[in-house]
Design a protein around this motif. Sequence first.
Motif, mmCIF file in Angstrom:
data_model
loop_
_atom_site.group_PDB
_atom_site.id
_atom_site.type_symbol
_atom_site.label_atom_id
_atom_site.label_comp_id
_atom_site.label_asym_id
_atom_site.label_seq_id
_atom_site.Cartn_x
_atom_site.Cartn_y
_atom_site.Cartn_z
ATOM 1 N N ALA A 159 9.913 -108.081 -20.267
ATOM 2 C CA ALA A 159 10.451 -108.604 -21.528
ATOM 3 C C ALA A 159 11.005 -110.003 -21.318
ATOM 4 O O ALA A 159 11.734 -110.247 -20.361
ATOM 5 N N GLY A 160 10.629 -110.918 -22.206
ATOM 6 C CA GLY A 160 11.199 -112.264 -22.167
ATOM 7 C C GLY A 160 10.546 -113.207 -21.167
ATOM 8 O O GLY A 160 11.033 -114.311 -20.943
ATOM 9 N N SER A 161 9.426 -112.780 -20.579
ATOM 10 C CA SER A 161 8.784 -113.653 -19.587
ATOM 11 C C SER A 161 7.932 -114.727 -20.254
ATOM 12 O O SER A 161 7.422 -115.618 -19.576
ATOM 13 N N GLY A 162 7.771 -114.633 -21.572
ATOM 14 C CA GLY A 162 7.008 -115.645 -22.302
ATOM 15 C C GLY A 162 5.577 -115.219 -22.601
ATOM 16 O O GLY A 162 4.774 -116.034 -23.057
ATOM 17 N N LYS A 163 5.277 -113.946 -22.376
ATOM 18 C CA LYS A 163 3.903 -113.464 -22.589
ATOM 19 C C LYS A 163 3.359 -113.710 -24.000
ATOM 20 O O LYS A 163 2.264 -114.213 -24.141
ATOM 21 N N SER A 164 4.161 -113.344 -25.011
ATOM 22 C CA SER A 164 3.644 -113.440 -26.382
ATOM 23 C C SER A 164 3.360 -114.883 -26.753
ATOM 24 O O SER A 164 2.295 -115.209 -27.281
ATOM 25 N N THR A 165 4.339 -115.748 -26.479
ATOM 26 C CA THR A 165 4.169 -117.168 -26.794
ATOM 27 C C THR A 165 2.925 -117.703 -26.100
ATOM 28 O O THR A 165 2.103 -118.394 -26.703
ATOM 29 N N MET A 166 2.782 -117.364 -24.828
ATOM 30 C CA MET A 166 1.683 -117.906 -24.039
ATOM 31 C C MET A 166 0.334 -117.335 -24.449
ATOM 32 O O MET A 166 -0.657 -118.047 -24.498
ATOM 33 N N ALA A 167 0.309 -116.027 -24.720
ATOM 34 C CA ALA A 167 -0.956 -115.407 -25.122
ATOM 35 C C ALA A 167 -1.419 -116.008 -26.447
ATOM 36 O O ALA A 167 -2.597 -116.302 -26.637
ATOM 37 N N ARG A 168 -0.467 -116.238 -27.358
ATOM 38 C CA ARG A 168 -0.791 -116.800 -28.662
ATOM 39 C C ARG A 168 -1.358 -118.211 -28.496
ATOM 40 O O ARG A 168 -2.389 -118.571 -29.056
ATOM 41 N N ARG A 169 -0.659 -119.006 -27.669
ATOM 42 C CA ARG A 169 -1.088 -120.402 -27.469
ATOM 43 C C ARG A 169 -2.447 -120.483 -26.786
ATOM 44 O O ARG A 169 -3.300 -121.277 -27.164
ATOM 45 N N LEU A 170 -2.610 -119.654 -25.749
ATOM 46 C CA LEU A 170 -3.869 -119.691 -24.996
ATOM 47 C C LEU A 170 -5.035 -119.244 -25.883
ATOM 48 O O LEU A 170 -6.105 -119.861 -25.879
#
Length: 218
Positions: free
Chosen positions: A9-20
Amino acid sequence: MIITIDGPAGSGKSTMARRLAKRLGFGFLNTGAMYRAVTLYMLRGGVKVSEKEKIHSLLPKITLEFSGESILLNGEDVTLAIRSQEVEKYVSAVSALREVRERLVELQRGIATEGDYVLEGRDTGTVVFPDAFCKFYLDASVEERARRRQKELEAKGEYHDLEYLKREIERRDELDSTREIAPLVKPPDAVVIDTTGLSPEEVEERLYHEVMKRRGLL
Ligand code: DC
């Protein structure tokens, strides 16, 4: 082509997956949102995590769909509702149940095999798509993850003490990584990135560079 991003949790997965996904022109599947939606459904129905038979019988009644950035639970947009502190509190327990995981993994495979996808979660590179083209594992210090969560909540007008958020994150890490089925682990063949102190742009660059290199496009 399947790309997976796992991590706590909070490692930045969602933000990064969305951007990528956006940059590559791929679909984006947030598997955590699906576990959250099932948790919300159970909470609304007053079902306890210990009532396994009941949960099992209710699962076929749940439909989950994505519409752009939104998630629909039986046709209702629950994108905001699944971010509540109550869902946050129970989601690890609900997602530890075998029946829930089997149903959601089946749905995730069905959605993502339709095309090119970036998936993010806890087990997307280990269980959902062990043969993914490219796997990432994102991590960050507990302090940094708690600060990110604090900012996120502040943006919603909620103030929470940093120490409390740290403890909540540690509790969730512990539950997610020690559960019997599909615990959070680093896939052995994943590229591990510690995002502590890195900007979203810097992380995105690393992910994008790795994918392009593997595709032979760099
Ligand atoms: O990524 P998130 O915080 O939205 O995920 C919420 C919870 O869902 C997390 O505590 C564990 C669970 N989860 C899971 O068990 N497997 C996944 N692939 C994604 C999330």
